[in-house]
Write an enzyme that holds these catalytic residues in place. Structure first.
Site, PDB file in Angstrom:
ATOM      1  CG  ASP A  80      13.170  36.931  66.904  1.00 46.52           C
ATOM      2  OD1 ASP A  80      13.668  37.869  66.648  1.00 46.52           O
ATOM      3  OD2 ASP A  80      14.585  35.859  66.896  1.00 46.52           O
ATOM      4  CD  GLU A 173      14.066  31.474  60.595  1.00 43.05           C
ATOM      5  OE1 GLU A 173      14.786  30.149  60.642  1.00 43.05           O
ATOM      6  OE2 GLU A 173      13.068  30.874  62.043  1.00 43.05           O
ATOM      7  CD  GLU A 182      15.493  24.159  64.462  1.00 43.96           C
ATOM      8  OE1 GLU A 182      14.654  23.481  63.219  1.00 43.96           O
ATOM      9  OE2 GLU A 182      15.952  24.635  64.992  1.00 43.96           O
ATOM     10  CG  HIS A 322      14.477  33.019  68.686  1.00 45.35           C
ATOM     11  ND1 HIS A 322      14.434  32.993  67.229  1.00 45.35           N
ATOM     12  CD2 HIS A 322      13.943  31.322  67.823  1.00 45.35           C
ATOM     13  CE1 HIS A 322      14.438  32.227  65.589  1.00 45.35           C
ATOM     14  NE2 HIS A 322      13.848  31.403  66.372  1.00 45.35           N
TER      15      HIS A 322
HETATM   16  N1  SAH Z   1       8.330  30.156  58.227  1.00 43.34           N
HETATM   17  C1  SAH Z   1       7.495  30.124  59.534  1.00 43.34           C
HETATM   18  C2  SAH Z   1       8.850  28.820  60.075  1.00 43.34           C
HETATM   19  C3  SAH Z   1       9.912  28.621  60.389  1.00 43.34           C
HETATM   20  S1  SAH Z   1      10.141  27.479  61.427  1.00 43.34           S
HETATM   21  C4  SAH Z   1       8.160  31.081  60.099  1.00 43.34           C
HETATM   22  O1  SAH Z   1       9.154  31.749  59.727  1.00 43.34           O
HETATM   23  O2  SAH Z   1       7.557  31.281  61.120  1.00 43.34           O
HETATM   24  C5  SAH Z   1      10.980  25.794  60.787  1.00 43.34           C
HETATM   25  C6  SAH Z   1       9.722  24.888  60.099  1.00 43.34           C
HETATM   26  O3  SAH Z   1      10.229  24.244  59.379  1.00 43.34           O
HETATM   27  C7  SAH Z   1       8.915  24.319  61.423  1.00 43.34           C
HETATM   28  O4  SAH Z   1       7.618  24.786  61.473  1.00 43.34           O
HETATM   29  C8  SAH Z   1       9.537  23.116  60.950  1.00 43.34           C
HETATM   30  O5  SAH Z   1       8.489  22.196  61.121  1.00 43.34           O
HETATM   31  C9  SAH Z   1       9.367  23.348  59.151  1.00 43.34           C
HETATM   32  N2  SAH Z   1      10.265  21.906  58.304  1.00 43.34           N
HETATM   33  C10 SAH Z   1      11.564  21.125  59.167  1.00 43.34           C
HETATM   34  N3  SAH Z   1      12.136  20.425  58.400  1.00 43.34           N
HETATM   35  C11 SAH Z   1      10.999  20.326  57.595  1.00 43.34           C
HETATM   36  C12 SAH Z   1      11.281  20.331  56.330  1.00 43.34           C
HETATM   37  N4  SAH Z   1      11.703  18.598  56.380  1.00 43.34           N
HETATM   38  N5  SAH Z   1       9.705  19.274  55.542  1.00 43.34           N
HETATM   39  C13 SAH Z   1       8.850  19.857  55.773  1.00 43.34           C
HETATM   40  N6  SAH Z   1       9.114  20.936  57.218  1.00 43.34           N
HETATM   41  C14 SAH Z   1       9.918  21.402  57.511  1.00 43.34           C
END
Ligand code: SAH
Length: 382
Positions: A80, A173, A182, A322
């Site tokens: 994306d 993000e 979420e 996305h």
């Molecule tokens: N920063 C990355 C992924 C973003 S998606 C990027 O920009 O490509 C969000 C990510 O946060 C996911 O991989 C998910 O597993 C993680 N995540 C969600 N809640 C979380 C929490 N409470 N503690 C740690 N990681 C978390």
């Protein structure tokens, strides 16, 4: 949860074709007890042992922390370009925010944002990731020679210990469908309150939710009226459920009938978790004579601490992401004349049982030449 994979009704961007959805609910998810198993096992739908099928008592919470273990969802996010390039530009074009700073990457995934941050001169980045992808992030950091400046911590933000008391920058993000699905926002707010130094910055720091109305006869027929007569049988009981599920899909800009209204702005640097529950009024004014079949919600995010303000929109007039848009079908087909107003209010609250899900209450009314309607509808994002 098929709706999140969206239809390809409008091929208005490569991402409409994306097959992985932001949250995967496939039945090949491993139950939590098997978290430690190897990658091969995780990806095999025929994995032996206690394979769990998602039953009616399961909510997305049960699978949430596992859904990001698969590379497919990260591939979709990385590809994306609106999303990833925006973050890259924000970070690399604003070195002053990162130079010699301690950065916390909340939900690091593959570690992409941490990598951008060290390139921009960060002194050290702590990358927290709770899914199995943390293991990959560690390898990625090592393979690129940044092990001394990026520390990947595998665990939930709410449960881990950070080796430093405070950080200068929090980057994340966290946005979900309809911005708040979420509910990872709470995780960012938790990290902010616990670790952000006085005068520190949260990136992005602003997010806003917007609403507009669309003509969507063809697709509403296909998704909703479809259930009235399925191979000659009345399956209209499913119609009620279909109406209640907001549809994540791309909307063509020329379907837009009214103005686009800002519903709510959130200041991530100041807000509290409670601010993600709200009731806001709206007034949508028709820009032409047309029918309205649905309201469409989308969000924008911005990074106001940059040299010049930066950000991106997930709206139907912008390049597809996305996240697509979120379509809320209306019970009534509204006939609206140019200049007439569809007014109402939207109430957004995290679901009581599973705060990662969202309940939406929509009130709307119109008192026009061709159409007088007043109604309340309820939706659930699951
Ligand atoms: N920063 C990355 C992924 C973003 S998606 C990027 O920009 O490509 C969000 C990510 O946060 C996911 O991989 C998910 O597993 C993680 N995540 C969600 N809640 C979380 C929490 N409470 N503690 C740690 N990681 C978390």
């Amino acid at each position: 949860m098929d709706q999140r994979k969206g239809g390809d009704r409008n091929a208005n961007g490569g991402l409409a074709e994306a097959t992985a959805s932001r949250l995967r609910f496939d039945s090949d998810e491993e139950p939590e007890a098997e978290e430690e198993m190897g990658m091969e096992v995780e990806e095999s739908p025929d994995a032996e042992g206690e394979e769990e099928v998602i039953g009616s008592d399961k909510t997305s919470a049960d699978y949430y922390f596992d859904s990001y273990s698969h590379f497919g969802i990260h591939e979709e996010m990385l590809k994306d370009v609106v999303r990833t390039k925006s973050y890259q530009n924000v970070i690399t074009q604003n070195g002053f925010l990162f130079k010699d700073k301690i950065v916390l990457d909340v939900g690091a995934g593959t570690g992409i944002l941490s990598l951008f941050c060290v390139k921009a001169g960060a002194k050290h980045v702590y990358a927290i990731e709770c899914s199995q992808m943390a293991d990959m992030a560690k390898e990625i950091v090592k393979a690129n020679g940044y092990s001394d400046v990026i520390t990947v911590i595998k665990g939930k933000v709410e449960e881990i210990e950070l080796p430093v008391p405070k950080v200068d920058v929090i980057i994340s993000e966290w946005m979900g469908y309809f911005l708040l699905f979420e509910n990872m926002l709470n995780t960012v707010l938790y990290a902010r309150d616990k670790w952000l130094a006085d005068g520190g910055v949260v990136l992005p720091d602003k997010a806003s939710l917007h609403l507009t109305a669309i003509e969507d006869a063809e697709y509403k027929e296909d998704k909703i009226a479809f259930w009235d007569n399925v191979y000659g049988f009345d399956m209209s009981c499913i119609k009620k459920q279909a109406m209640m599920e907001p549809l994540v899909d791309t909307v063509d800009a020329n379907q837009i009938v009214t103005n686009c209204q800002l519903l709510k702005t959130m200041d991530i640097s100041k807000m509290t978790p409670g601010d993600a529950s709200f009731t806001v009024p709206f007034k949508l004014v028709a820009e032409r004579n047309d029918y309205i079949h649905a309201l469409v919600a989308y969000f924008n995010v911005s990074f106001t601490k940059c040299h010049k303000m930066m950000g991106f929109s997930t709206g139907p007039r912008s390049k597809a992401t996305h996240w697509k848009q979120t379509v809320l079908y209306l019970e009534d087909v509204i006939t609206i004349c140019q200049g007439e107003t569809l007014m109402g209010s939207m109430t957004v609250t995290p679901n009581k049982k599973n705060p990662r899900d969202i309940d939406i209450k929509l009130k709307y009314s119109i008192n026009g030449h061709r159409c007088q309607v007043s109604r309340t509808q309820y939706y659930k994002m699951r």
